[in-house]
Design a protein around this motif. Sequence first.
Motif, PDB file in Angstrom:
ATOM      1  N   LYS A 138      49.209  43.918  36.386  1.00 35.63           N
ATOM      2  CA  LYS A 138      47.782  43.832  36.722  1.00 35.63           C
ATOM      3  C   LYS A 138      47.252  42.455  36.340  1.00 35.63           C
ATOM      4  CE  LYS A 138      46.523  48.638  36.508  1.00 35.63           C
ATOM      5  NZ  LYS A 138      45.591  49.598  35.953  1.00 35.63           N
ATOM      6  N   LYS A 139      46.435  41.908  37.239  1.00 35.75           N
ATOM      7  CA  LYS A 139      45.798  40.626  36.964  1.00 35.75           C
ATOM      8  C   LYS A 139      44.386  40.877  36.474  1.00 35.75           C
ATOM      9  CE  LYS A 139      48.435  37.995  40.291  1.00 35.75           C
ATOM     10  NZ  LYS A 139      48.381  37.076  41.405  1.00 35.75           N
ATOM     11  N   ALA A 140      43.695  39.828  36.145  1.00 34.53           N
ATOM     12  CA  ALA A 140      42.317  39.934  35.663  1.00 34.53           C
ATOM     13  C   ALA A 140      41.426  40.507  36.752  1.00 34.53           C
ATOM     14  CB  ALA A 140      41.806  38.557  35.249  1.00 34.53           C
ATOM     15  N   LYS A 141      40.371  41.171  36.324  1.00 38.95           N
ATOM     16  CA  LYS A 141      39.434  41.798  37.262  1.00 38.95           C
ATOM     17  C   LYS A 141      38.818  40.763  38.198  1.00 38.95           C
ATOM     18  CE  LYS A 141      35.601  44.933  37.626  1.00 38.95           C
ATOM     19  NZ  LYS A 141      34.698  45.843  36.965  1.00 38.95           N
ATOM     20  N   VAL A 142      38.628  39.558  37.698  1.00 34.33           N
ATOM     21  CA  VAL A 142      38.063  38.479  38.516  1.00 34.33           C
ATOM     22  C   VAL A 142      38.982  38.187  39.683  1.00 34.33           C
ATOM     23  CG1 VAL A 142      37.408  36.042  38.521  1.00 34.33           C
ATOM     24  CG2 VAL A 142      36.832  37.478  36.560  1.00 34.33           C
ATOM     25  N   ASP A 143      40.301  38.148  39.430  1.00 39.39           N
ATOM     26  CA  ASP A 143      41.253  37.894  40.508  1.00 39.39           C
ATOM     27  C   ASP A 143      41.219  39.011  41.540  1.00 39.39           C
ATOM     28  OD1 ASP A 143      42.053  35.517  39.394  1.00 39.39           O
ATOM     29  OD2 ASP A 143      43.833  36.357  38.424  1.00 39.39           O
ATOM     30  N   ALA A 144      41.104  40.253  41.073  1.00 43.80           N
ATOM     31  CA  ALA A 144      41.055  41.388  41.990  1.00 43.80           C
ATOM     32  C   ALA A 144      39.806  41.327  42.859  1.00 43.80           C
ATOM     33  CB  ALA A 144      41.091  42.700  41.204  1.00 43.80           C
ATOM     34  N   GLU A 145      38.689  40.971  42.240  1.00 40.13           N
ATOM     35  CA  GLU A 145      37.433  40.874  42.997  1.00 40.13           C
ATOM     36  C   GLU A 145      37.508  39.759  44.032  1.00 40.13           C
ATOM     37  OE1 GLU A 145      34.026  42.462  44.149  1.00 40.13           O
ATOM     38  OE2 GLU A 145      35.229  43.253  42.517  1.00 40.13           O
ATOM     39  N   SER A 146      38.040  38.618  43.658  1.00 37.12           N
ATOM     40  CA  SER A 146      38.142  37.517  44.619  1.00 37.12           C
ATOM     41  C   SER A 146      39.142  37.850  45.715  1.00 37.12           C
ATOM     42  CB  SER A 146      38.505  36.210  43.920  1.00 37.12           C
ATOM     43  OG  SER A 146      39.816  36.253  43.424  1.00 37.12           O
ATOM     44  N   ALA A 147      40.189  38.602  45.370  1.00 36.69           N
ATOM     45  CA  ALA A 147      41.166  39.013  46.374  1.00 36.69           C
ATOM     46  C   ALA A 147      40.515  39.959  47.387  1.00 36.69           C
ATOM     47  CB  ALA A 147      42.359  39.688  45.710  1.00 36.69           C
ATOM     48  N   GLU A 176      47.826  45.013  51.020  1.00 39.15           N
ATOM     49  CA  GLU A 176      48.003  44.189  49.838  1.00 39.15           C
ATOM     50  C   GLU A 176      48.357  45.028  48.615  1.00 39.15           C
ATOM     51  OE1 GLU A 176      48.164  40.887  49.895  1.00 39.15           O
ATOM     52  OE2 GLU A 176      47.881  41.063  52.059  1.00 39.15           O
ATOM     53  N   GLU A 217      38.443  37.921  49.691  1.00 41.77           N
ATOM     54  CA  GLU A 217      39.307  37.173  50.605  1.00 41.77           C
ATOM     55  C   GLU A 217      39.845  38.084  51.707  1.00 41.77           C
ATOM     56  OE1 GLU A 217      43.652  35.060  50.705  1.00 41.77           O
ATOM     57  OE2 GLU A 217      42.582  35.102  48.797  1.00 41.77           O
TER      58      GLU A 217
END
Length: 127
Positions: A94-103, A85, A106
Amino acid sequence: VGGAHNKTIASLHMDSWRTEMIAEINRINQVLPNTPADEKTESIKRWVDSVIDGMDLYKAEHHRYIKEALTLLELALWKAKLGEEDNCAEGRTKKAKVDAESARKERRITCGADIVVKNVLPFLQLE
């Protein structure tokens, strides 16, 4: 000690475990001839308990090693999936840290470790 135990002993993880269990099984051949007749039954019981205790100990150690190996396998698969990925997302912003954590969460679910572990586990278990 029958064929089922010999098969289990042969599948023990460490050579030293196999050697020790074979020596313990063969020990009765040295002990029994020198044991007085009225003590043979008790001597055999102690020997059987010793063999069973040894096998239980090594089986528990074997299962601990398997659990550790499967955990490492799962983490390696997850890391590989994260690496895939990361390579795909290099050109993106770069996206928000929340998106990275959820990714990451997943990827852990979708890395396929559950399938791989399920198919590898039968090869690692004692017979």
